[in-house]
Design an enzyme around this catalytic site. Structure first.
Site, short mmCIF file in Angstrom:
data_model
loop_
_atom_site.label_atom_id
_atom_site.label_comp_id
_atom_site.label_asym_id
_atom_site.label_seq_id
_atom_site.Cartn_x
_atom_site.Cartn_y
_atom_site.Cartn_z
N HIS A 1 -14.14 1.48 -26.09
CA HIS A 1 -14.94 0.19 -26.21
C HIS A 1 -14.14 -0.85 -25.64
O HIS A 1 -13.02 -1.03 -26.10
CB HIS A 1 -15.58 -0.12 -27.37
CG HIS A 1 -15.99 -1.58 -27.68
ND1 HIS A 1 -17.53 -1.53 -26.81
CD2 HIS A 1 -15.88 -2.62 -27.86
CE1 HIS A 1 -17.87 -2.74 -27.13
NE2 HIS A 1 -17.02 -3.42 -27.75
N LYS B 1 -15.32 3.99 3.47
CA LYS B 1 -15.16 3.08 2.35
C LYS B 1 -14.16 2.13 2.41
O LYS B 1 -14.28 1.13 1.78
CB LYS B 1 -14.62 4.42 1.36
CG LYS B 1 -15.59 5.01 0.27
CD LYS B 1 -16.51 5.96 1.06
CE LYS B 1 -17.65 5.70 1.38
NZ LYS B 1 -18.45 6.91 1.99
N ASP C 1 -18.99 21.83 6.28
CA ASP C 1 -20.48 21.43 6.60
C ASP C 1 -21.01 22.46 7.61
O ASP C 1 -22.22 22.45 7.92
CB ASP C 1 -20.04 20.10 7.65
CG ASP C 1 -19.97 19.02 6.80
OD1 ASP C 1 -20.02 18.88 5.36
OD2 ASP C 1 -20.10 17.76 7.35
#
Ligand code: FAD
Ligand code: AMP
Length: 477
Positions: free
Chosen positions: A450, A58, A318
């Site tokens: 908004h 990243k 994992d």
């Protein structure tokens, strides 16, 4: 130091370190064993994620995106930059600093929480005994009431492309000291696309060779098709149905042989990244009498609560079934710690977000349209493009869409798929909605500030029933 612990965690990646910290928070005497050391022999915590995975990738994606923006997109805002250049070693040094700060931060968290950090390679013997061999070969045995295995995964290597100076895995690809002129990538999965994007933005001619016919086959295909279009426009030469069969490296050039629909082909690259997937890491981990079993794909066999076949021995991250994602491992770590402490914590495996941090970003949670069709579930779709979003336009990022899939009978949100700006952040709204069993109507009745990118999520939810205001709805009710 006594050699008896309430909990011993093997592996200090995101699954292991989180499990260890949560166990210690809950008052258990906890040790975490990690084998990874620097060249100077200093123990390195944080696993794949912090050292050679999520975080460094990243960091490079951010740096290369800023370079790309400065070069090609500032102009639209009226910003003249003149010549823009990338200092690769400075970019790498910045990445290394971020990694160092985060990994040493885990050490501080261990200290603050009272987790005993032990350097060495752990091996589980029978009777919940953990044998640790340190860097100098000294062997110590520890007893535990509970053991949490979190040994993670490592890259799959394929015989046609053995690693070397010019053929590298993710670790090598995160550490190139200069921009390769011609870069090959084997595998168009998340890692291949992210690393390919980094170097393409910095000027490499990138070719991605992918054996499968379908691009991002496990993703919602409408989103995957849109993604493929963007990547091709960005100059990534993505070849599907192209199976790599061999390589030859001579004087810094890698010749790659592959088969595609036209037959045998070859291409030459300066560097080749092998990104064909990852496999669970269990080598040398389990003694024959440990009692812990693997499944048919080599993952440690666990139930829904990450319990192995041995009571008191758990496995997370994992090294067990499920998507190989840091946040999935972390939540499993917390679940196991809390269950050891007698709580009833669960992981909701239906609500695991997945993100590809390319540009645009791609993020999803829940079922795809293809999965719902295959399962015979009736559903409604609402989608809204970012082209209809004022904030996205202001950011010069009005590409992509949000797509909401809701059960036709109950209106419950079953899946959300996003391609577009800040998709990695926006997806959290969908995860929260699904975690709380929200309907598309619930999302539609929620007020969004908004102007924000999030309004695209709102409009997509409204569009499920043809109520979206700022786009022409596909159906009206
Ligand atoms: P790991 O992080 O692999 O850690 C396991 C640790 O156990 C290692 O430190 C290892 O040294 C240690 N260990 C192993 N065996 C032993 C032993 N016997 N004794 C002692 N220690 C042992 N996931 C995301 O969610 N988001 C992303 O953006 C993302 N990007 C990625 C980018 C790349 C390039 C790669 C390679 C992976 C990325 N991932 C990402 C996946 C993520 O890194 C893994 O899902 C995550 O690290 C798994 O955590 P883990 O703790 O299970 O294992
Ligand atoms: P992922 O598992 O998501 O990281 O993706 C790895 C990708 O590599 C998969 O899509 C595989 O189809 C692809 N792959 C594996 N082996 C080869 C190969 N020999 N040539 C080209 N692509 C491959």
């Amino acid at each position: 130091m006594s050699n008896k612990f309430d909990v011993i965690v093997i592996g200090a990646g995101p699954a292991g370190y989180v499990a260890a910290i949560r166990c210690a928070q809950l008052g258990m005497k906890t040790a975490c064993i990690e084998k990874w050391t620097s060249e100077t022999g200093k123990q390195i915590l944080g696993g794949t994620c912090l050292n050679v995975g999520c975080i460094p990738s990243k960091a490079l994606l951010e740096s290369s995106h800023k370079f790309e923006e400065a070069k090609h997109q500032f102009d639209v805002h009226g910003i003249a930059t003149g010549d823009v250049a990338m200092d690769v070693s400075k970019m790498m040094a910045r990445k290394d600093t971020i990694v160092r700060n985060l990994t040493s931060g885990i050490g501080s968290l261990f200290k603050a929480n009272g987790v005993q950090s032990i350097q060495g390679t752990g091996r589980l013997l029978g009777g919940k005994v953990v044998e640790v061999t340190d860097n100098s070969g000294n062997v110590t045995q520890y007893d535990a009431d509970n053991v949490i295995i979190a040994t993670g995964s490592r890259p799959v290597d394929i015989p046609p492309a053995p690693l070397g100076d010019d053929i590298v895995d993710n670790t090598g690809a995160l550490a190139f000291q200069e921009v390769p002129k011609r870069l090959g990538v084997i595998g168009a999965g998340v890692i291949g696309l992210e690393l390919g994007s980094v170097w393409a933005r910095l000027g490499s001619e990138v070719t991605v060779l992918e054996a499968q016919e379908t691009f991002l086959g496990s993703m919602d295909q409408q989103i995957a098709k849109e993604a493929l279009k963007h990547f091709k426009n960005q100059g990534l030469d993505i070849r599907l149905k192209a199976r790599v069969t061999g390589t030859e490296t001579k004087r810094g050039t890698v010749k790659v042989m592959f088969e595609d629909t036209k037959g045998a082909q070859e291409l030459k690259f300066d560097k080749l990244i092998v990104a064909v997937g990852r496999k669970p890491f269990t080598e040398g981990l389990l003694s024959a009498d440990s009692g812990v079993n693997l499944d048919e794909r080599g993952f440690i066999f666990v139930d829904d609560h990450c319990q192995t076949d041995v009571p008191g021995v758990f496995a997370v991250g994992d090294v067990v079934r499920g998507p190989m994602l840091a946040h999935k491992g972390m939540e499993e770590g917390v679940m196991v710690a809390e269950r050891i402490a007698g709580q009833k914590t669960q992981v909701n495996y239906d609500c695991i977000p997945g993100v590809i941090y390319t540009h645009p970003e791609i993020a999803s949670v829940g079922k795809t349209e293809e999965q719902l069709k295959a399962e015979g579930v009736e559903y409604n779709v609402g989608s809204c493009p970012f082209a209809a979003n004022g904030r996205a336009m202001a950011a010069n990022a009005a590409v992509g869409q949000v797509k909401v899939l809701a059960d036709a009978a109950t209106d419950r949100v079953l899946g959300v798929h996003i391609i577009g700006p800040q998709a990695s952040e926006l997806i959290a709204q969908a995860v929260i909605a699904m975690e709380f069993g929200a309907s598309a109507e619930d999302l539609g009745l929620t007020m969004f500030a908004h102007p924000t990118l999030s309004e695209t999520m709102h409009e997509a939810a409204l569009a499920v029933h043809g109520h979206a205001i700022h786009i022409a709805n596909r159906k009206k009710r």
